[in-house]
Design an enzyme around this catalytic site. Structure first.
Site, PDB file in Angstrom:
ATOM      1  N   LYS A 153       0.830  -1.209   0.000  1.00 28.62           N
ATOM      2  CA  LYS A 153       0.000   0.000   0.000  1.00 28.62           C
ATOM      3  C   LYS A 153       0.860   1.253   0.000  1.00 28.62           C
ATOM      4  CE  LYS A 153      -4.495  -1.656   1.353  1.00 28.62           C
ATOM      5  NZ  LYS A 153      -5.681  -1.567   2.179  1.00 28.62           N
ATOM      6  N   LYS A 179     -11.107  -4.266  -3.624  1.00 28.83           N
ATOM      7  CA  LYS A 179     -12.104  -3.197  -3.793  1.00 28.83           C
ATOM      8  C   LYS A 179     -11.516  -1.988  -4.486  1.00 28.83           C
ATOM      9  CE  LYS A 179     -13.922  -3.767   0.820  1.00 28.83           C
ATOM     10  NZ  LYS A 179     -12.594  -3.944   1.447  1.00 28.83           N
ATOM     11  N   LYS A 197      -4.403 -10.254  -6.142  1.00 27.50           N
ATOM     12  CA  LYS A 197      -5.709 -10.535  -5.519  1.00 27.50           C
ATOM     13  C   LYS A 197      -6.769  -9.517  -5.979  1.00 27.50           C
ATOM     14  CE  LYS A 197      -6.128  -7.974  -1.227  1.00 27.50           C
ATOM     15  NZ  LYS A 197      -6.854  -7.859  -0.003  1.00 27.50           N
TER      16      LYS A 197
END
Ligand code: AQP
Length: 332
Positions: A114, A199, A196
Site C-alpha cells: 500500500k 475493492k 488478488k
C-alpha cells in the site's frame, strides 16, 4: 452471551464488497453464527489509512453495514457495529502499539504494497494499521478470526503482540487463531490473475462487486484474462482458469473434477458464461435484500446503535482490566 468460543472479524468500507471479500470472508460469517458467539464490524477507522472522500466514506460505511445484514448477519444472533462508534478499539490500540516493535511493522507486506500504491501519503496510520487490527480482536479476547489468506500475516502479528503483553504483564489475552476458508481464500483479479481481487482496484473489469447486476457480472467474466490453451482444467500456470474454477466451485459447490468433466470438450467461452451466470444467480438474493434494508434507514440506525452499545459494554470490561495491568490509575 452464551458460553461458546468467540469469533471476531471486520471489513473495510473502502467501497462495495468484492466477490473476493465475499467468498474469502463474509460468506463464511453467516454459518459461524450458529456455532459461535460472533462479533462483526465495519472497520471505518482502518479505511482512513488511505485517503477517503468523507461523503463517500459515510455512504460506504452505511452500505457495508446493510450489505453484511443482506449477507445473513443476524443482529439478534451476533453483535454487528461500526468500529468508530466503539472507543475501546482506539484506546487499546495505543497500549498495544507501545508493545509492538517498529521492525515487526516494517515487515508487513500489506504496508509495503500500500505504501507503494499510495506513495504520496505513506501516513503513520497505514504503518500502524496491524496494531489497530490487533486491538479490534483483543478488545473482545476473540478465539477465532475468519480472514482471507492476505490477512494471515496481520493475524500472526496480533498473536505476537498478545503473547508479548502476556509475558510483560501476566497471562491475560487469548492467542487468536485464524479461520481460513478451504476454497476461495484468495480470489484473484479477473484482469491480472496473479494479483488478488481488491475493492480499490482502478480497473473495474478486474473486480466483481457483489451489487453488480447480472449483465455486468457476465460481461466482466467474458472479458476475464485466461491463457492460450483451450482445456478447462486446474493446473499450475493456468492462473486465470484456476481462479474461475475456484469461483465456480465456491458458488456451485462442485469440485474441480466435476467442473473439468462438465466442460470437457467445451471452450473457455462456454465456461466463462457459466461462471458469470452462476455468480449472478448466487448474488441475486443479496442484492434484493440489500435494496430492501437500505430503504429502511431508521431500522439500520437502530441496529448499528444497539450493536455499538453491546460492543462497548463487552470490550470496556476487557480494556479496563488492561488499563489496570499496565499501571493506569482507576478513574473512579
Ligand atoms: N481477493 C480476496 N480473496 C479472498 N479474501 C479476500 N479478502 C479481501 N480480498 C480478498 C478478505 O476480505 C476481508 C475483508 O477485507 P478488508 O476489506 O478488511 O481489507 P482488504 O483485505 O484490504 O480487502 P480489499 O478488498 O483488498 O480492500 P482494499 O482494496 O481497500 O485494500 C478480509 O478477511 C480479507 O482477508
Amino acid at each position: 452471551m452464551e458460553d461458546k468460543k468467540l469469533i471476531f472479524s471486520g471489513i473495510q468500507p473502502t467501497g462495495t464488497f468484492t466477490l473476493g471479500n465475499y467468498i474469502g470472508a463474509v460468506r463464511n460469517w453467516k454459518p459461524l453464527q450458529e456455532e459461535y458467539n460472533c462479533i462483526y464490524c465495519v472497520v471505518d477507522m482502518h479505511a482512513i489509512t488511505v485517503r477517503q472522500d468523507p461523503v463517500k466514506l459515510r455512504q460506504n460505511t452505511l452500505n457495508s453495514y446493510a450489505l453484511l445484514m443482506a449477507c445473513g448477519i443476524d443482529v439478534e444472533k451476533s453483535i454487528l457495529f461500526i468500529q468508530s462508534h466503539v472507543k475501546t478499539h482506539a484506546e487499546l490500540s495505543w497500549i498495544l502499539g507501545c508493545n509492538t516493535q517498529f521492525g515487526e511493522l516494517s515487515r508487513m507486506t500489506q504496508f509495503k504494497d500500500k505504501s507503494q500504491r499510495h506513495a504520496d501519503d505513506v501516513n503513520s496510520g497505514l504503518f500502524t494499521y496491524p496494531v489497530l487490527m490487533a486491538a479490534d480482536i483483543l478488545a473482545y479476547n476473540a478465539d477465532l478470526v475468519p480472514v482471507g489468506v492476505d490477512q494471515k500475516q496481520h493475524l500472526e502479528l496480533a498473536r505476537n503482540i498478545a503473547q508479548r503483553f502476556n509475558q510483560r504483564y501476566g497471562d491475560f489475552f487469548k492467542l487468536p487463531e485464524p479461520y481460513i476458508a478451504e476454497i476461495g481464500a484468495k480470489v484473484m483479479s479477473l484482469q491480472d490473475p496473479t494479483k488478488k481481487m481488491s475493492k480499490s482496484d482502478d480497473n473495474p473489469n478486474a473486480v466483481i462487486l457483489i451489487l453488480d447486476d447480472k449483465d455486468t457480472i457476465i460481461r466482466k467474466f467474458k472479458r476475464a484474462v485466461t491463457d492460450s490453451d483451450t482445456e478447462v482444467c486446474y493446473r499450475d500456470g493456468k492462473d486465470g482458469i484456476n481462479n474461475l474454477m475456484t469461483i465456480y466451485s465456491s458458488v456451485t459447490g462442485k469440485n474441480f473434477t466435476e467442473i473439468e468433466s462438465e466442460f470437457s470438450g467445451k471452450g473457455y467461452g462456454d465456461f466463462k458464461l457459466a461462471v458469470g451466470e452462476a455468480v449472478a444467480d448466487h448474488l441475486e438474493p443479496i442484492r434484493t435484500e440489500f435494496a430492501r434494508l437500505s430503504a429502511d434507514k431508521a431500522y439500520l440506525k437502530k441496529c448499528y446503535t444497539e450493536g455499538a452499545e453491546k460492543a462497548l459494554r463487552y470490550s470496556q470490561r476487557i480494556v479496563s482490566k488492561v488499563y489496570r495491568k499496565v499501571g493506569f490509575v482507576d478513574r473512579t
